[in-house]
Scaffold this motif. Structure first.
Motif, PDB file in Angstrom:
ATOM      1  N   PRO A 187     103.278  87.576  60.925  1.00  0.00           N
ATOM      2  CA  PRO A 187     103.401  86.718  59.750  1.00  0.00           C
ATOM      3  C   PRO A 187     102.386  85.583  59.873  1.00  0.00           C
ATOM      4  O   PRO A 187     102.066  85.135  60.977  1.00  0.00           O
ATOM      5  N   ALA A 188     101.848  85.137  58.739  1.00  0.00           N
ATOM      6  CA  ALA A 188     100.847  84.071  58.773  1.00  0.00           C
ATOM      7  C   ALA A 188     100.820  83.351  57.432  1.00  0.00           C
ATOM      8  O   ALA A 188     101.244  83.886  56.404  1.00  0.00           O
ATOM      9  N   HIS A 189     100.292  82.144  57.466  1.00  0.00           N
ATOM     10  CA  HIS A 189     100.134  81.362  56.243  1.00  0.00           C
ATOM     11  C   HIS A 189      98.893  80.488  56.378  1.00  0.00           C
ATOM     12  O   HIS A 189      98.329  80.346  57.470  1.00  0.00           O
ATOM     13  N   MET A 190      98.457  79.918  55.263  1.00  0.00           N
ATOM     14  CA  MET A 190      97.335  78.982  55.279  1.00  0.00           C
ATOM     15  C   MET A 190      97.878  77.595  55.615  1.00  0.00           C
ATOM     16  O   MET A 190      98.635  77.007  54.833  1.00  0.00           O
ATOM     17  N   ALA A 191      97.474  77.074  56.759  1.00  0.00           N
ATOM     18  CA  ALA A 191      97.998  75.785  57.208  1.00  0.00           C
ATOM     19  C   ALA A 191      97.234  74.611  56.598  1.00  0.00           C
ATOM     20  O   ALA A 191      97.833  73.615  56.187  1.00  0.00           O
ATOM     21  N   THR A 192      95.910  74.697  56.544  1.00  0.00           N
ATOM     22  CA  THR A 192      95.085  73.654  55.927  1.00  0.00           C
ATOM     23  C   THR A 192      93.921  74.307  55.203  1.00  0.00           C
ATOM     24  O   THR A 192      93.544  75.441  55.507  1.00  0.00           O
ATOM     25  N   LEU A 193      93.345  73.558  54.236  1.00  0.00           N
ATOM     26  CA  LEU A 193      92.210  74.088  53.482  1.00  0.00           C
ATOM     27  C   LEU A 193      91.263  72.957  53.089  1.00  0.00           C
ATOM     28  O   LEU A 193      91.697  71.932  52.559  1.00  0.00           O
ATOM     29  N   VAL A 194      89.984  73.167  53.369  1.00  0.00           N
ATOM     30  CA  VAL A 194      88.925  72.247  52.942  1.00  0.00           C
ATOM     31  C   VAL A 194      87.883  73.063  52.184  1.00  0.00           C
ATOM     32  O   VAL A 194      87.389  74.066  52.700  1.00  0.00           O
ATOM     33  N   ARG A 195      87.550  72.638  50.962  1.00  0.00           N
ATOM     34  CA  ARG A 195      86.473  73.310  50.233  1.00  0.00           C
ATOM     35  C   ARG A 195      85.174  72.593  50.561  1.00  0.00           C
ATOM     36  O   ARG A 195      84.981  71.429  50.200  1.00  0.00           O
ATOM     37  N   GLU A 196      84.282  73.313  51.247  1.00  0.00           N
ATOM     38  CA  GLU A 196      83.048  72.705  51.727  1.00  0.00           C
ATOM     39  C   GLU A 196      81.907  72.768  50.711  1.00  0.00           C
ATOM     40  O   GLU A 196      80.976  71.964  50.789  1.00  0.00           O
ATOM     41  N   ALA A 197      81.971  73.707  49.777  1.00  0.00           N
ATOM     42  CA  ALA A 197      80.885  73.821  48.795  1.00  0.00           C
ATOM     43  C   ALA A 197      81.347  74.610  47.584  1.00  0.00           C
ATOM     44  O   ALA A 197      82.182  75.515  47.689  1.00  0.00           O
ATOM     45  N   VAL A 198      80.780  74.242  46.436  1.00  0.00           N
ATOM     46  CA  VAL A 198      80.939  74.998  45.191  1.00  0.00           C
ATOM     47  C   VAL A 198      79.542  75.162  44.626  1.00  0.00           C
ATOM     48  O   VAL A 198      78.946  74.199  44.119  1.00  0.00           O
ATOM     49  N   GLY A 199      78.969  76.371  44.755  1.00  0.00           N
ATOM     50  CA  GLY A 199      77.588  76.557  44.343  1.00  0.00           C
ATOM     51  C   GLY A 199      76.691  75.575  45.083  1.00  0.00           C
ATOM     52  O   GLY A 199      76.747  75.463  46.309  1.00  0.00           O
ATOM     53  N   PRO A 200      75.891  74.788  44.358  1.00  0.00           N
ATOM     54  CA  PRO A 200      74.987  73.838  45.017  1.00  0.00           C
ATOM     55  C   PRO A 200      75.659  72.531  45.429  1.00  0.00           C
ATOM     56  O   PRO A 200      75.016  71.674  46.056  1.00  0.00           O
ATOM     57  N   TYR A 201      76.922  72.352  45.089  1.00  0.00           N
ATOM     58  CA  TYR A 201      77.621  71.098  45.383  1.00  0.00           C
ATOM     59  C   TYR A 201      78.237  71.166  46.780  1.00  0.00           C
ATOM     60  O   TYR A 201      79.138  71.971  47.033  1.00  0.00           O
ATOM     61  N   ALA A 202      77.749  70.308  47.683  1.00  0.00           N
ATOM     62  CA  ALA A 202      78.184  70.338  49.077  1.00  0.00           C
ATOM     63  C   ALA A 202      79.076  69.143  49.388  1.00  0.00           C
ATOM     64  O   ALA A 202      78.929  68.057  48.804  1.00  0.00           O
ATOM     65  N   LEU A 203      79.984  69.348  50.340  1.00  0.00           N
ATOM     66  CA  LEU A 203      80.913  68.294  50.726  1.00  0.00           C
ATOM     67  C   LEU A 203      80.171  67.088  51.296  1.00  0.00           C
ATOM     68  O   LEU A 203      80.585  65.937  51.099  1.00  0.00           O
ATOM     69  N   ALA A 204      79.070  67.332  51.994  1.00  0.00           N
ATOM     70  CA  ALA A 204      78.320  66.233  52.602  1.00  0.00           C
ATOM     71  C   ALA A 204      77.781  65.255  51.559  1.00  0.00           C
ATOM     72  O   ALA A 204      77.516  64.086  51.873  1.00  0.00           O
ATOM     73  N   GLU A 205      77.622  65.729  50.311  1.00  0.00           N
ATOM     74  CA  GLU A 205      77.080  64.881  49.251  1.00  0.00           C
ATOM     75  C   GLU A 205      78.152  64.393  48.288  1.00  0.00           C
ATOM     76  O   GLU A 205      77.849  63.688  47.319  1.00  0.00           O
ATOM     77  N   ALA A 206      79.413  64.753  48.530  1.00  0.00           N
ATOM     78  CA  ALA A 206      80.497  64.373  47.625  1.00  0.00           C
ATOM     79  C   ALA A 206      80.814  62.886  47.748  1.00  0.00           C
ATOM     80  O   ALA A 206      80.632  62.279  48.808  1.00  0.00           O
ATOM     81  N   ILE A 207      81.290  62.305  46.664  1.00  0.00           N
ATOM     82  CA  ILE A 207      81.629  60.884  46.649  1.00  0.00           C
ATOM     83  C   ILE A 207      83.137  60.709  46.670  1.00  0.00           C
ATOM     84  O   ILE A 207      83.903  61.589  46.260  1.00  0.00           O
ATOM     85  N   GLY A 208      83.586  59.560  47.147  1.00  0.00           N
ATOM     86  CA  GLY A 208      84.997  59.233  47.157  1.00  0.00           C
ATOM     87  C   GLY A 208      85.460  58.710  45.810  1.00  0.00           C
ATOM     88  O   GLY A 208      84.638  58.369  44.935  1.00  0.00           O
ATOM     89  N   LEU A 209      86.755  58.613  45.630  1.00  0.00           N
ATOM     90  CA  LEU A 209      87.303  58.160  44.353  1.00  0.00           C
ATOM     91  C   LEU A 209      86.904  56.726  44.032  1.00  0.00           C
ATOM     92  O   LEU A 209      86.824  56.354  42.854  1.00  0.00           O
TER      93      LEU A 209
END
Length: 280
Positions: A187-209
């Motif tokens: 048995p298994a489940h997803m414990a955590t999830l981080v989306r690192e990129a969507v197409g050309p949009y990368a997490l390293a360039e994302a801005i905070g709220l």
């Protein structure tokens, strides 16, 4: 005020909460997002503002890249850490070699049954609404594409294996984690999830709220990534009226620009550039 924002969504907020925050910060109502992230998930959330919402069907939003932790030994009714436990087993004997051996089965075009907590419809109702009522219905398997699947960190005594998934749209990472567990007889489940990129949009360039300002908006044509067609003031006026313009080049679709502003999306038809989406 038109453009796109690459936002780092924090845990504990829905994608709609982020949209509401953008509306308040920019004092505008016309805001939408591209691709929902669950409240517990973090990472890239692409948000369109103003007329950019009309471009969402045209902007490149694939592939998507996720970093997920698989919780081996426990299954839940939501396939993630927020659900009720439905099965448990001793996973302490799981080895990195065994996990690596099954991962290739999930690369390429594979069949995946959407989870009950998805936003898909069944007889006019969202699956997650049915799930909240304790109702489970049969779901048809769908073809998804996993471009790459990498073991980033092996499980320690069976728990906490971390994978990086590069995939096409419509992929449910929680279900992938569950299916990997089943391939290992656990048995298994997803414990955590981080989306690192969507197409050309990368997490390293994302801005905070707290960084949401008009100055951080990415221009519509930049986000679109299409070939550009420079037009004159007269041609821009004609396009805005839905009229065709002459052109010295032919073929395909372009973003028509006057100075630095997006005027229209145009395609080559019958020897002319024909607008099919016009912007004020």
């Amino acid at each position: 005020m038109d453009g796109f924002l690459n936002i780092h969504k924090p845990a504990g907020m829905t994608s709609h909460d982020v949209v509401a925050r953008v509306r308040r910060s920019l004092k505008t109502k016309r805001v939408g997002h591209a691709g929902t992230l669950d409240p517990d998930a973090t990472g890239v959330l692409v948000v369109a503002v103003g007329q950019a919402t009309r471009l969402l069907p045209h902007v490149p939003l694939e592939p998507k890249v996720y970093l997920a932790t698989i919780g081996f030994g426990t299954a839940t009714d939501t396939e993630d850490a927020s659900g009720q436990v439905t099965a448990q087993a001793d996973a302490s004997g799981l080895t990195p070699e065994a996990l690596r051996a099954v991962l290739p089965r999930f690369v390429g075009e594979i069949q995946q049954v959407p989870p009950m907590v998805s936003a898909l419809h069944h007889n006019g109702q969202r699956l997650y609404d049915l799930a909240r009522q304790g109702i489970t219905v049969e779901r048809e398997a769908r073809t998804i594409t996993i471009h790459a699947l990498e073991l980033v960190a092996p499980p320690l005594l069976g728990a906490g294996g971390i994978i990086r998934v590069t995939c096409g749209g419509g992929t449910y990472i929680r279900t992938l984690c569950k299916d990997i567990g089943e391939a290992l007889g656990l048995p298994a489940h997803m414990a955590t999830l981080v989306r690192e990129a969507v197409g050309p949009y990368a997490l390293a360039e994302a801005i905070g709220l707290d960084e949401i300002t008009e100055e951080r908006l990415l221009p519509m044509q930049e986000a679109l990534g299409w070939p550009t067609l420079r037009v004159s003031a007269h041609e821009a006026a004609e396009l805005k009226l839905g009229r065709v313009i002459e052109g010295s080049t032919s073929g395909g679709e372009c973003a028509a620009l006057y100075q630095e502003g997006l005027v229209a999306l145009v395609r080559w038809e019958n020897g002319h550039w024909q607008p099919f989406k016009v912007f004020s």
